[in-house]
Design a protein around this motif. Structure first.
Motif, PDB file in Angstrom:
ATOM      1  N   GLU A  40      -0.212  10.303   4.488  1.00  0.00           N
ATOM      2  CA  GLU A  40      -0.533  10.600   5.180  1.00  0.00           C
ATOM      3  C   GLU A  40       0.686  11.227   6.505  1.00  0.00           C
ATOM      4  O   GLU A  40       0.897  10.652   8.015  1.00  0.00           O
TER       5      GLU A  40
ATOM      6  N   GLU B 252      -0.914  14.466   0.763  1.00  0.00           N
ATOM      7  CA  GLU B 252      -2.395  14.292   1.934  1.00  0.00           C
ATOM      8  C   GLU B 252      -2.691  12.092   2.154  1.00  0.00           C
ATOM      9  O   GLU B 252      -2.371  11.994   3.195  1.00  0.00           O
ATOM     10  N   ARG B 253      -2.315  11.540   1.158  1.00  0.00           N
ATOM     11  CA  ARG B 253      -2.480   9.978   0.951  1.00  0.00           C
ATOM     12  C   ARG B 253      -1.372   9.550   1.629  1.00  0.00           C
ATOM     13  O   ARG B 253      -1.938   8.159   2.056  1.00  0.00           O
TER      14      ARG B 253
ATOM     15  N   GLU C  14       0.258  -1.135   0.192  1.00  0.00           N
ATOM     16  CA  GLU C  14      -0.210  -0.327   0.116  1.00  0.00           C
ATOM     17  C   GLU C  14       0.686   0.846  -0.155  1.00  0.00           C
ATOM     18  O   GLU C  14       0.540   2.842  -0.781  1.00  0.00           O
TER      19      GLU C  14
ATOM     20  N   ARG D  95      -3.219  16.657  -2.378  1.00  0.00           N
ATOM     21  CA  ARG D  95      -3.958  15.143  -2.662  1.00  0.00           C
ATOM     22  C   ARG D  95      -3.101  14.406  -2.274  1.00  0.00           C
ATOM     23  O   ARG D  95      -2.751  13.268  -1.366  1.00  0.00           O
ATOM     24  N   ALA D  96      -1.551  14.212  -3.223  1.00  0.00           N
ATOM     25  CA  ALA D  96      -1.112  13.055  -3.767  1.00  0.00           C
ATOM     26  C   ALA D  96      -0.690  12.807  -2.123  1.00  0.00           C
ATOM     27  O   ALA D  96      -0.213  12.201  -2.105  1.00  0.00           O
TER      28      ALA D  96
ATOM     29  N   ARG E 107       0.928   4.333  -3.129  1.00  0.00           N
ATOM     30  CA  ARG E 107       1.225   5.727  -2.836  1.00  0.00           C
ATOM     31  C   ARG E 107       1.987   6.627  -3.232  1.00  0.00           C
ATOM     32  O   ARG E 107       1.712   7.307  -3.409  1.00  0.00           O
TER      33      ARG E 107
ATOM     34  N   THR F 108      -8.420  18.208   2.767  1.00  0.00           N
ATOM     35  CA  THR F 108      -8.434  18.175   1.348  1.00  0.00           C
ATOM     36  C   THR F 108     -10.228  18.256   1.442  1.00  0.00           C
ATOM     37  O   THR F 108     -11.214  18.282   0.401  1.00  0.00           O
TER      38      THR F 108
ATOM     39  N   HIS G 103       2.415   7.186  -6.913  1.00  0.00           N
ATOM     40  CA  HIS G 103       1.254   8.080  -7.403  1.00  0.00           C
ATOM     41  C   HIS G 103       2.062   9.411  -7.120  1.00  0.00           C
ATOM     42  O   HIS G 103       1.592  10.086  -7.429  1.00  0.00           O
ATOM     43  N   ALA G 104       2.151   9.256  -5.819  1.00  0.00           N
ATOM     44  CA  ALA G 104       2.712  11.085  -5.133  1.00  0.00           C
ATOM     45  C   ALA G 104       3.588  11.339  -5.875  1.00  0.00           C
ATOM     46  O   ALA G 104       3.985  12.440  -6.418  1.00  0.00           O
TER      47      ALA G 104
END
Length: 477
Positions: free
Chosen positions: A359, A356-357, A318, A353-354, A322, A411, A325-326
């Motif tokens: 964490e 923030e995902r 996971e 948003r990238a 992420r 967001t 994607h970030a």
């Protein structure tokens, strides 16, 4: 009550009843009073017993056609419809009251309108609580059926209290304005605002054209059509101001007051539309200036997460997904910076948003970027709802209210505001044009915008300061 030709029975004197042991001035004996009182007491007991028997029979009777003692409990669907209608009505009352109060304050000053501003703030507080209760209900909370009925009743009750606060002050505001005695001063303020807005509308048209040339199409999309709608509201206001002036000259002050209030509503909404274009242009410039720093901050956060092996609950596959994607979001934005026109606010949205995902704790620049994006989304959704409130339903308004409450929550506000705008646009599309025959310059926009409260040939009465009982009180022709 008079019987035949005899003397009328004298009315009982006011004040406390004399004790039966007290001496009477006409020397009536105690015995003369005891017997009638005893009979009256016996009659009261019999009447009460008879009432209880009749009530018990009415509650247990099954004869067809007899009205039950208690009204039927509304179904959940009926209760939901009532709650949605109450939310829309209360929100409209608050918005209309806020609009008129701005004109009153300009004429009389902040101190004079403080009682009305206080009532408005109290109504806004009640409405905010009602929207929060409704959103929890939409999300399935509470789960118990009885508690859910009580929650809907609470929504309706809060909305009713918001309206009551405004209704209680409507007459006082009318006395302060004194439109029944003359509209000259109020007309002057409305006409001054109109002239100022006419100049700003011309400038906003050039600004909107500049957005299309400088940025990607998505950047100016939130205010598409705003300048044209502003012109439409100003055309409507022009006609109403002229009619108000003519009515005042003819001594028809009730009609002058009605036309003036309609014009004020049109001018206010034109200002919202023009202001929306101006604010978006400002935010796009701010976003463009912030993008380079946001990219640097995001890349530093991503590197920190990768070096630390993840944060929070993210581990293994996971985390790798992420991180990929970030990495892609800043890379895509950097490519857009050199590839031609782009959307700065959307670029900041994807960057924040990238990160923030992951964490990860957002740095100062990323926090500023996220707040800029969220405020922009909330403002454009608010502008759209405000100028289309005659068609927008409760779900869109509730999402918007929740977005306002979540402005400092990452967001979330941006997402909620986007949902609110989407729902509001759908409502407007379903409602359609109430005057498909094209009658009346600006009439369609005034009705869809809630400036006028009906689909009568002239659009009905204008919205005024007040709750459900008073907001349409300027109804005279």
């Amino acid at each position: 009550m008079t019987m035949g030709s005899g003397d009328p029975v004298p009315a009982a004197p006011n004040g406390p009843v004399a004790s039966s042991a007290a001496p009477r001035q006409d020397e009536t004996s105690t015995t003369d009073l005891v017997l009638p009182l005893a009979a009256l007491g016996a009659a009261g007991v019999l009447a009460g017993y008879g009432y209880l028997r009749r009530t018990r029979r009415a509650r247990t009777r099954t004869t067809p056609g007899v009205v039950p003692a208690a009204p039927p409990v509304p179904t959940p669907a009926e209760s939901e419809r009532q709650a949605r209608a109450a939310l829309v009505l209360a929100d409209d009352c608050v918005r209309g009251s806020r609009e008129e109060l701005s004109y009153v304050e300009e004429l009389f000053g902040a101190e004079a309108v403080e009682p009305f501003a206080h009532a408005l703030r109290a109504a806004e507080t009640e409405l905010s609580a009602a929207f929060a209760m409704w959103r929890r209900y939409e999300e399935g909370l509470p789960e118990d059926a009885t508690a859910r009925r009580q929650a809907l009743a609470g929504v309706v009750g809060r909305c009713a209290e918001a309206g009551r606060r405004l209704d209680a002050r409507a007459a006082d505001l009318d006395r302060l304005r004194g439109l029944e005695h003359g509209v000259t001063a109020a007309l002057r303020i409305a006409e001054d605002r109109f002239r100022e807005l006419a100049a700003r509308t011309a400038a906003a048209q050039a600004t909107a054209a500049g957005l299309r040339e400088r940025y990607a199409p998505s950047a100016g999309a939130p205010v598409t059509g705003f300048v044209e709608q502003a012109k439409d509201r100003l055309v409507f206001a022009t006609e109403r101001l002229n009619e108000a002036r003519q009515a005042a000259d003819a001594g028809e002050l009730p009609r002058a007051a009605r036309q003036l209030r309609a014009a004020e509503g049109g001018i206010t909404q034109a200002g919202i539309l023009v202001g929306g274009v101006e604010r978006l242009a400002t935010r796009l410039r701010e976003a463009a200036a912030l993008v380079p720093a946001a990219l640097t901050g995001a890349e530093a956060e991503i590197a920190g997460v990768r070096k630390g092996g993840g944060r929070g609950s993210l581990t293994g596959g996971e985390l790798r997904a992420r991180l990929a994607h970030a990495d892609a979001a800043p890379a895509a934005v950097r490519a857009e910076l050199t590839g031609g026109p782009y959307d700065p606010l959307d670029a900041l949205r994807r960057i924040t948003r990238a990160v923030e995902r992951l964490e990860a704790g957002r740095s100062g620049v990323l926090e500023a970027a996220g707040l800029l994006v969220s405020r922009g989304s909330v403002d454009t959704a608010e502008d759209f709802v405000a100028v289309h409130r005659g068609a927008v339903g409760a779900p869109a308004r509730a999402r918007l209210a929740q977005a306002v409450r979540a402005l400092d929550a990452g967001t979330e506000a941006d997402v909620l505001a986007g949902q609110a705008r989407e729902l509001a646009e759908r409502d407007v599309g379903i409602r359609g044009n109430p005057f498909a025959d094209g009658r009346g310059a600006g009439l369609t926009g005034a009705v869809l915008g809630g400036v006028l409260l009906a689909e009568d040939p002239d659009g009905g009465p204008p919205a005024s300061f007040g709750g459900p009982l008073t907001r349409s009180r300027r109804h005279l022709p």
